[in-house]
Design a protein around this motif. Structure first.
Motif, mmCIF file in Angstrom:
data_model
loop_
_atom_site.group_PDB
_atom_site.id
_atom_site.type_symbol
_atom_site.label_atom_id
_atom_site.label_comp_id
_atom_site.label_asym_id
_atom_site.label_seq_id
_atom_site.Cartn_x
_atom_site.Cartn_y
_atom_site.Cartn_z
ATOM 1 N N THR A 130 8.483 -9.437 39.244
ATOM 2 C CA THR A 130 8.922 -10.766 38.815
ATOM 3 C C THR A 130 8.254 -11.272 37.683
ATOM 4 O OG1 THR A 130 9.439 -11.408 41.051
ATOM 5 C CG2 THR A 130 9.549 -13.041 39.534
ATOM 6 N N ARG A 131 7.029 -11.162 37.107
ATOM 7 C CA ARG A 131 6.192 -11.778 36.287
ATOM 8 C C ARG A 131 5.699 -10.726 35.207
ATOM 9 N NH1 ARG A 131 2.502 -16.006 39.828
ATOM 10 N NH2 ARG A 131 4.543 -17.039 40.797
ATOM 11 N N ARG A 132 6.183 -9.615 35.280
ATOM 12 C CA ARG A 132 5.366 -8.615 34.389
ATOM 13 C C ARG A 132 6.273 -7.624 33.765
ATOM 14 N NH1 ARG A 132 0.920 -5.775 38.156
ATOM 15 N NH2 ARG A 132 -0.029 -5.310 36.094
ATOM 16 N N LYS A 133 7.451 -8.275 33.350
ATOM 17 C CA LYS A 133 8.454 -7.301 32.815
ATOM 18 C C LYS A 133 8.193 -7.127 31.443
ATOM 19 C CE LYS A 133 12.291 -8.970 35.548
ATOM 20 N NZ LYS A 133 12.465 -7.976 36.512
ATOM 21 N N LYS A 134 7.381 -8.025 30.634
ATOM 22 C CA LYS A 134 7.096 -7.970 29.378
ATOM 23 C C LYS A 134 6.019 -6.951 29.180
ATOM 24 C CE LYS A 134 8.428 -12.605 27.601
ATOM 25 N NZ LYS A 134 7.826 -13.790 26.733
ATOM 26 N N ARG A 135 5.122 -6.954 29.838
ATOM 27 C CA ARG A 135 4.129 -5.813 29.847
ATOM 28 C C ARG A 135 4.631 -4.513 30.166
ATOM 29 N NH1 ARG A 135 -1.239 -5.850 29.642
ATOM 30 N NH2 ARG A 135 -2.451 -4.166 30.640
ATOM 31 N N GLY A 136 5.770 -4.559 31.156
ATOM 32 C CA GLY A 136 6.263 -3.146 31.285
ATOM 33 C C GLY A 136 7.214 -2.729 29.992
ATOM 34 N N LEU A 137 7.930 -3.554 29.317
ATOM 35 C CA LEU A 137 8.443 -3.081 28.251
ATOM 36 C C LEU A 137 7.360 -2.783 27.068
ATOM 37 C CD1 LEU A 137 11.108 -5.908 28.030
ATOM 38 C CD2 LEU A 137 11.522 -3.656 28.407
ATOM 39 N N THR A 138 6.374 -3.181 27.086
ATOM 40 C CA THR A 138 5.200 -2.961 26.232
ATOM 41 C C THR A 138 4.830 -1.514 26.491
ATOM 42 O OG1 THR A 138 4.435 -5.206 26.007
ATOM 43 C CG2 THR A 138 2.980 -3.311 25.383
ATOM 44 N N TYR A 139 4.668 -0.900 27.625
ATOM 45 C CA TYR A 139 4.336 0.214 28.155
ATOM 46 C C TYR A 139 5.456 1.074 27.564
ATOM 47 C CZ TYR A 139 0.039 -0.764 30.809
ATOM 48 O OH TYR A 139 -0.832 -1.492 31.208
ATOM 49 N N LEU A 140 6.794 0.910 27.618
ATOM 50 C CA LEU A 140 7.823 1.610 27.414
ATOM 51 C C LEU A 140 8.021 1.833 26.020
ATOM 52 C CD1 LEU A 140 10.651 0.711 30.091
ATOM 53 C CD2 LEU A 140 9.068 2.838 29.997
ATOM 54 N N GLY A 141 7.721 0.735 25.294
ATOM 55 C CA GLY A 141 7.963 0.651 23.919
ATOM 56 C C GLY A 141 6.739 1.701 23.137
ATOM 57 N N ALA A 142 5.626 1.568 23.631
ATOM 58 C CA ALA A 142 4.671 2.456 23.315
ATOM 59 C C ALA A 142 4.941 3.977 23.295
ATOM 60 C CB ALA A 142 3.260 2.045 23.624
ATOM 61 N N ALA A 143 5.284 4.157 24.572
ATOM 62 C CA ALA A 143 5.629 5.577 25.063
ATOM 63 C C ALA A 143 6.680 6.281 24.015
ATOM 64 C CB ALA A 143 5.818 5.783 26.329
ATOM 65 N N GLN A 144 7.739 5.482 23.971
ATOM 66 C CA GLN A 144 9.033 5.549 22.914
ATOM 67 C C GLN A 144 8.570 5.844 21.755
ATOM 68 O OE1 GLN A 144 11.769 2.684 21.829
ATOM 69 N NE2 GLN A 144 13.488 3.987 22.173
ATOM 70 N N GLY A 145 7.607 5.127 21.098
ATOM 71 C CA GLY A 145 7.085 5.376 19.848
ATOM 72 C C GLY A 145 6.328 6.625 19.775
ATOM 73 N N GLY A 146 5.641 7.076 20.657
ATOM 74 C CA GLY A 146 4.995 8.307 20.846
ATOM 75 C C GLY A 146 5.982 9.532 21.046
ATOM 76 N N GLN A 147 7.253 9.434 21.095
ATOM 77 C CA GLN A 147 8.120 10.378 21.029
ATOM 78 C C GLN A 147 8.262 10.925 22.588
ATOM 79 O OE1 GLN A 147 10.053 11.333 18.020
ATOM 80 N NE2 GLN A 147 9.126 9.321 17.517
ATOM 81 N N VAL A 148 8.135 10.093 23.481
ATOM 82 C CA VAL A 148 8.170 10.630 25.254
ATOM 83 C C VAL A 148 9.670 10.254 25.375
ATOM 84 C CG1 VAL A 148 7.370 10.394 27.366
ATOM 85 C CG2 VAL A 148 5.684 9.972 25.374
ATOM 86 N N ALA A 149 10.251 11.317 25.859
ATOM 87 C CA ALA A 149 11.566 11.463 26.001
ATOM 88 C C ALA A 149 11.954 10.646 27.168
ATOM 89 C CB ALA A 149 11.988 13.005 26.354
ATOM 90 N N SER A 150 10.987 10.748 28.336
ATOM 91 C CA SER A 150 11.348 9.898 29.491
ATOM 92 C C SER A 150 11.333 8.301 29.149
ATOM 93 C CB SER A 150 10.368 10.168 30.551
ATOM 94 O OG SER A 150 9.272 9.949 30.106
ATOM 95 N N ALA A 151 10.719 8.105 28.199
ATOM 96 C CA ALA A 151 10.597 6.385 27.866
ATOM 97 C C ALA A 151 11.931 6.191 27.426
ATOM 98 C CB ALA A 151 9.587 6.296 26.775
ATOM 99 N N SER A 152 12.607 6.914 26.597
ATOM 100 C CA SER A 152 13.890 6.673 25.894
ATOM 101 C C SER A 152 14.676 6.363 27.118
ATOM 102 C CB SER A 152 14.337 7.429 24.868
ATOM 103 O OG SER A 152 13.342 7.534 23.690
#
Length: 445
Positions: free
Chosen positions: A186-208
């Motif tokens: 409920t309250r930690r969605k932004k942090r979750g998006l931060t993790y995914l954004g960082a992984a996506q920037g690292g070319q991690v396919a599963s993040a995309s």
């Protein structure tokens, strides 16, 4: 050590964590110089769609492991995770893997970490020692698999602990899992998006792929199907097989040719879901091919594909009619914990007039995991059999419980509320508000 203390404090049962076998001076198994040829000799039971047989593959790879072909540990893990083998054989395989892990085999340690965190043999306490061994060697995949296990069981707090531990070892997939987990909070969605954004920037396919899911299902982001497709295609370019299937589902109606192409690509890359979908498409025009595809998807643990294989024999589709064999497939799969096979077996027995046996199987599945499909079949069976007042009350409760996921249940309730005393369930009065609610629910199923 800190991880072990935390788990002990969480009071898992039993409270002491399983330890990996203590290494002994025994010699590490030496792989056969013809290991690759040996694996190819066993592979038809696992890789050839016309000969695929999970139980035979399990026995063949076990024999190779006993002969010192430690590369067979990986295929053994795949076969075990897919759910094959009777309990006694599975226990023998795991014992042999433990013996090789004790002798220092990384392949066996990796296989045990996988097998003990997924499927029929899942045991987080037994897995923990092997996962920590991998962690010590700089590999976080075992801890990530433990996180997956707890996430599947609904224990998000425990899952987060393991994902964080895997991430600290450098496991990028764990960072993605952590992001997906936090998007559901409920309250930690932004942090979750931060993790995914960082992984996506690292070319991690599963993040995309995860970001595509977030846009498609409005998880932490506004629903945006165009953005979902962009991220899915990016994930595909980076090698994600899973993204192919999700994109195929998203464009199925608008781009049927592209949908089929994506399924075919996914099937060639070993995606059981894509192969199962192709099986359904081929059923009318080429039932033999449909059976072949369904059998392969079933061998990879696709639960519904196993039911389809049984149906081919029960109905004589693409093969000779063989009711005993169809029932045997369902019984074996149900015995091994396949919920779809359990429900289908109940349905088949019920259709053959074995009403009590069918209902017993449905009740067992409902007791096991509150299965919505089993609730629907049981409710309809009760209502179609001139129920007693008590049985009718039970059936109506089952309909309400199953309605959110079973459109037929929602539709039956909607009609009953609309007609009130004149309806099939004999409600005391008309309730149009509830009728609309369940009509809408049925349309969304």
């Amino acid at each position: 050590a800190g991880l072990g203390l935390y788990l002990a404090k969480r009071a898992l049962t039993p409270t002491t964590l399983a330890k990996p076998p203590t290494p002994t001076p025994s010699r590490t198994p030496t792989p056969s110089p013809l290991a690759e040829d040996a694996l190819l000799g066993a592979s038809p039971f696992w890789l050839d769609p016309d000969r695929v047989d999970g139980d035979a593959a399990l026995a063949a790879y076990l024999e190779l492991l006993r002969e010192g072909v430690r590369e067979s540990a990986g295929p053994l893990a795949e076969v075990l995770v897919a759910g094959h083998g009777e309990d006694e054989l599975r226990a023998t395989v795991i014992s042999e893997l433990q013996r090789h892990a004790q002798a220092g085999s990384r392949e066996a340690t990796l296989a045990l970490a996988r097998v003990l965190t997924k499927g029929r043999s899942a045991d987080p306490l037994a897995a923990q020692g092997y996962c920590v061994d991998l962690q010590a060697a700089g590999e976080g995949c075992g801890l990530r698999w433990l996180g997956d296990l707890f996430a599947a069981r609904g224990d998000r707090r425990q899952a987060e602990i393991f994902y964080l531990a895997a991430k600290k070892v450098g496991d990028k997939e764990a960072q993605v899992r952590l992001g997906e987990l936090l998007l559901r909070s409920t309250r930690r969605k932004k942090r979750g998006l931060t993790y995914l954004g960082a992984a996506q920037g690292g070319q991690v396919a599963s993040a995309s792929k995860a970001l595509g899911d977030a846009y498609r299902f409005a998880r932490g982001l506004g629903r945006n199907l165009d953005q979902a497709e962009i991220h899915y295609r990016e994930a595909i370019q980076r090698g994600s097989v899973e993204a192919r299937f999700e994109l195929a589902l998203k464009i199925k109606r608008e781009q049927p040719e592209e949908y089929l192409r994506l399924l075919q690509e996914g099937s060639r890359l070993g995606d059981a879901r894509a192969t199962a979908a192709l099986s359904r498409r081929a059923l009318k025009e080429d039932p033999s091919r449909a059976l072949r595809l369904a059998r392969w998807a079933s061998s990879r643990g696709h639960e519904l594909a196993t039911v389809w294989v049984a149906e081919h024999y029960l109905k004589g589709q693409g093969t000779a009619l063989d009711v005993p064999r169809g029932l045997q497939i369902l019984r074996r799969a149900a015995r091994r914990g396949n919920p779809r096979a359990q429900v289908a077996l109940g349905t088949e027995l019920h259709a053959q007039g074995q009403i009590a046996e069918g209902r017993a199987l449905w009740r067992e599945q409902i007791e096991r995991d509150q299965d919505g499909e089993a609730k629907a079949f049981l409710a309809f069976s009760i209502l179609d059999d001139t129920p007693t007042p008590e049985a009718k009350v039970e059936a109506i409760k089952l309909l309400h419980d199953a309605a959110p996921t079973q459109g037929a249940c929602a539709l039956r309730l909607a009609q009953a509320y609309e007609l009130g005393p004149q309806g099939p369930l004999g409600f005391e009065s008309v309730n149009l508000s509830n009728a609309l609610k369940y009509y809408f629910m049925a349309s969304m199923s």
